[in-house]
Scaffold this motif. Structure first.
Motif, PDB file in Angstrom:
ATOM      1  N   SER A 217      -1.735  42.804  17.905  1.00  0.00           N
ATOM      2  CA  SER A 217      -0.424  42.694  18.550  1.00  0.00           C
ATOM      3  C   SER A 217      -0.570  42.472  20.049  1.00  0.00           C
ATOM      4  O   SER A 217       0.188  41.698  20.653  1.00  0.00           O
ATOM      5  CB  SER A 217       0.398  43.957  18.283  1.00  0.00           C
ATOM      6  N   VAL A 218      -1.541  43.149  20.649  1.00  0.00           N
ATOM      7  CA  VAL A 218      -1.796  42.951  22.078  1.00  0.00           C
ATOM      8  C   VAL A 218      -2.277  41.530  22.345  1.00  0.00           C
ATOM      9  O   VAL A 218      -1.804  40.849  23.262  1.00  0.00           O
ATOM     10  CB  VAL A 218      -2.819  43.981  22.601  1.00  0.00           C
ATOM     11  N   PHE A 219      -3.229  41.071  21.545  1.00  0.00           N
ATOM     12  CA  PHE A 219      -3.745  39.714  21.740  1.00  0.00           C
ATOM     13  C   PHE A 219      -2.655  38.664  21.503  1.00  0.00           C
ATOM     14  O   PHE A 219      -2.560  37.682  22.243  1.00  0.00           O
ATOM     15  CB  PHE A 219      -4.928  39.460  20.805  1.00  0.00           C
ATOM     16  N   ASN A 220      -1.838  38.863  20.473  1.00  0.00           N
ATOM     17  CA  ASN A 220      -0.782  37.895  20.180  1.00  0.00           C
ATOM     18  C   ASN A 220       0.316  37.891  21.238  1.00  0.00           C
ATOM     19  O   ASN A 220       1.044  36.901  21.371  1.00  0.00           O
ATOM     20  CB  ASN A 220      -0.166  38.188  18.810  1.00  0.00           C
ATOM     21  N   SER A 221       0.441  38.991  21.980  1.00  0.00           N
ATOM     22  CA  SER A 221       1.474  39.046  23.015  1.00  0.00           C
ATOM     23  C   SER A 221       1.211  38.025  24.115  1.00  0.00           C
ATOM     24  O   SER A 221       2.151  37.541  24.760  1.00  0.00           O
ATOM     25  CB  SER A 221       1.549  40.454  23.613  1.00  0.00           C
ATOM     26  N   PHE A 222      -0.052  37.663  24.337  1.00  0.00           N
ATOM     27  CA  PHE A 222      -0.366  36.672  25.355  1.00  0.00           C
ATOM     28  C   PHE A 222      -0.025  35.257  24.898  1.00  0.00           C
ATOM     29  O   PHE A 222       0.046  34.343  25.717  1.00  0.00           O
ATOM     30  CB  PHE A 222      -1.841  36.758  25.737  1.00  0.00           C
ATOM     31  N   LYS A 223       0.179  35.063  23.598  1.00  0.00           N
ATOM     32  CA  LYS A 223       0.525  33.741  23.090  1.00  0.00           C
ATOM     33  C   LYS A 223       2.006  33.418  23.258  1.00  0.00           C
ATOM     34  O   LYS A 223       2.407  32.274  23.024  1.00  0.00           O
ATOM     35  CB  LYS A 223       0.152  33.634  21.610  1.00  0.00           C
ATOM     36  N   VAL A 224       2.804  34.416  23.630  1.00  0.00           N
ATOM     37  CA  VAL A 224       4.239  34.181  23.759  1.00  0.00           C
ATOM     38  C   VAL A 224       4.539  33.266  24.938  1.00  0.00           C
ATOM     39  O   VAL A 224       5.665  32.782  25.090  1.00  0.00           O
ATOM     40  CB  VAL A 224       4.979  35.535  23.910  1.00  0.00           C
ATOM     41  N   PHE A 225       3.530  33.005  25.778  1.00  0.00           N
ATOM     42  CA  PHE A 225       3.714  32.090  26.907  1.00  0.00           C
ATOM     43  C   PHE A 225       4.157  30.716  26.432  1.00  0.00           C
ATOM     44  O   PHE A 225       4.919  30.034  27.128  1.00  0.00           O
ATOM     45  CB  PHE A 225       2.400  31.981  27.689  1.00  0.00           C
ATOM     46  N   ARG A 226       3.699  30.295  25.263  1.00  0.00           N
ATOM     47  CA  ARG A 226       4.073  28.965  24.764  1.00  0.00           C
ATOM     48  C   ARG A 226       5.584  28.851  24.639  1.00  0.00           C
ATOM     49  O   ARG A 226       6.195  27.867  25.092  1.00  0.00           O
ATOM     50  CB  ARG A 226       3.409  28.706  23.414  1.00  0.00           C
ATOM     51  N   GLU A 227       6.199  29.855  24.013  1.00  0.00           N
ATOM     52  CA  GLU A 227       7.641  29.841  23.847  1.00  0.00           C
ATOM     53  C   GLU A 227       8.361  29.922  25.200  1.00  0.00           C
ATOM     54  O   GLU A 227       9.325  29.200  25.455  1.00  0.00           O
ATOM     55  CB  GLU A 227       8.092  30.982  22.943  1.00  0.00           C
ATOM     56  N   ALA A 228       7.875  30.822  26.069  1.00  0.00           N
ATOM     57  CA  ALA A 228       8.509  30.987  27.379  1.00  0.00           C
ATOM     58  C   ALA A 228       8.399  29.700  28.198  1.00  0.00           C
ATOM     59  O   ALA A 228       9.348  29.304  28.892  1.00  0.00           O
ATOM     60  CB  ALA A 228       7.865  32.148  28.131  1.00  0.00           C
ATOM     61  N   TYR A 229       7.259  29.032  28.117  1.00  0.00           N
ATOM     62  CA  TYR A 229       7.049  27.810  28.894  1.00  0.00           C
ATOM     63  C   TYR A 229       7.927  26.671  28.377  1.00  0.00           C
ATOM     64  O   TYR A 229       8.546  25.943  29.160  1.00  0.00           O
ATOM     65  CB  TYR A 229       5.575  27.419  28.832  1.00  0.00           C
ATOM     66  N   LEU A 230       7.984  26.515  27.050  1.00  0.00           N
ATOM     67  CA  LEU A 230       8.748  25.406  26.483  1.00  0.00           C
ATOM     68  C   LEU A 230      10.250  25.629  26.600  1.00  0.00           C
ATOM     69  O   LEU A 230      11.020  24.666  26.704  1.00  0.00           O
ATOM     70  CB  LEU A 230       8.359  25.208  25.014  1.00  0.00           C
ATOM     71  N   ILE A 231      10.684  26.892  26.583  1.00  0.00           N
ATOM     72  CA  ILE A 231      12.115  27.173  26.671  1.00  0.00           C
ATOM     73  C   ILE A 231      12.614  27.134  28.104  1.00  0.00           C
ATOM     74  O   ILE A 231      13.626  26.510  28.418  1.00  0.00           O
ATOM     75  CB  ILE A 231      12.434  28.554  26.044  1.00  0.00           C
ATOM     76  N   ALA A 232      11.882  27.824  29.008  1.00  0.00           N
ATOM     77  CA  ALA A 232      12.375  28.011  30.379  1.00  0.00           C
ATOM     78  C   ALA A 232      11.626  27.188  31.413  1.00  0.00           C
ATOM     79  O   ALA A 232      12.001  27.201  32.585  1.00  0.00           O
ATOM     80  CB  ALA A 232      12.305  29.488  30.760  1.00  0.00           C
ATOM     81  N   GLY A 233      10.553  26.485  31.051  1.00  0.00           N
ATOM     82  CA  GLY A 233       9.849  25.637  31.993  1.00  0.00           C
ATOM     83  C   GLY A 233       8.786  26.366  32.798  1.00  0.00           C
ATOM     84  O   GLY A 233       8.458  27.518  32.541  1.00  0.00           O
TER      85      GLY A 233
END
Length: 286
Positions: A217-233
């Motif tokens: 869960s900790v390691f996967n939390s760093f992958k959320v950047f993809r969603e944040a980057y594509l949604i908010a730039g």
């Protein structure tokens, strides 16, 4: 003595089979990261040795402090939330048995959805002209920008939990299946209720699974950047400005010395708890 000899032979055979993978990992992962550690003590342009100056510069950077705070807050909130929700869902599925197969399969659907499709779905729901604002407008509520406002952090938390819930549920279900039913029967005979059985039978039986779930869960939390980057730039709302955004900016500007120092600090923060837990588990087994 004979058993030790056989176990030694098996260990040598295992290392021979692992040798190609270990060699690839060493060449393409370990050696490059050793070079990153070396670069963190030198200037990128002139190659001059600057000792800890790069680390002092990174720690004193306001963007780094903001990104570190947001990343830490995200971890502190999301990881326990995901662990608890996934554990609850797994126990519900285990109680339903065959009937829970459909529920378990539905939780795995987000893993099969590409990130780009999730972004389009979130824009459909959370943009100012999205469905959420249209629904709230029916009740006389003013619409808000869910992604570029103060609610952006909540949207990101929801995205993370929704995306990774099914994966953790599968791990919990496997851990629950490994607990013997005889232990529960013995606890019932002794008069243990639901809470007591959960505390003294289920939780101890899930200790190793819990370590795996928390680590992933900790390691996967760093992958959320993809969603944040594509949604908010590249420059999202400051509440979801993560370390990955900062690393991306430094990569674009080729600020190698800052990236190197920050990556070493990040590795220390992430890896030390995992290593400490692993060493403690080994000592407990011996």
């Amino acid at each position: 003595m004979r058993n030790k000899t056989q176990s030694g032979r098996l260990a040598r055979k295992a290392y021979l089979f692992l040798l190609p993978s270990l060699a690839g990992t060493a060449v393409f992962v370990l050696l490059p990261y050793v070079d990153v550690v070396r670069r963190s003590f030198f200037e990128a342009a002139g190659g001059r040795f600057v000792a800890m100056q790069n680390y002092v510069t990174v720690v004193g950077n306001s963007a780094f402090r903001l990104a570190s705070f947001n990343t830490l807050r995200f971890l502190v909130i999301c990881v326990p939330l995901l662990v608890l929700v996934s554990l609850f869902c797994s126990m519900l599925i285990a109680g339903l048995k065959e009937e829970g197969t459909v529920f378990k399969t539905s939780l795995l659907v987000p893993l099969a959805i590409p990130v780009a499709s999730i972004v389009l779905l979130w824009k459909l729901f959370f943009y100012p002209q999205g469905m959420v604002n249209q629904i709230t407008a029916l009740f006389g509520m003013a619409g808000i920008d869910w992604i570029n406002g103060d609610t952006a952090f909540g949207v990101l938390v929801f995205t993370y939990v929704w995306k990774n819930l099914g994966y953790d549920v599968v791990l919990w279900v496997a851990g629950l299946a490994a607990i013997s039913d005889e232990l529960y029967e013995a606890a019932r005979v002794d008069g243990a209720g639901i809470v007591a059985r959960f505390l003294y039978v289920t939780l101890p039986g899930l200790s190793k699974t819990a370590f795996l779930v928390v680590s992933l869960s900790v390691f996967n939390s760093f992958k959320v950047f993809r969603e944040a980057y594509l949604i908010a730039g590249e420059y999202p709302h400051e509440s979801i400005y993560m370390l990955q955004h900062l690393f991306n900016h430094w990569f674009v500007t080729l600020d190698i010395q800052k990236m190197s120092a920050a990556s070493v600090l990040l590795l220390l923060v992430v890896a030390l708890p995992v290593i400490t837990k692993g060493l403690a588990s080994r000592r407990g087994e011996t």
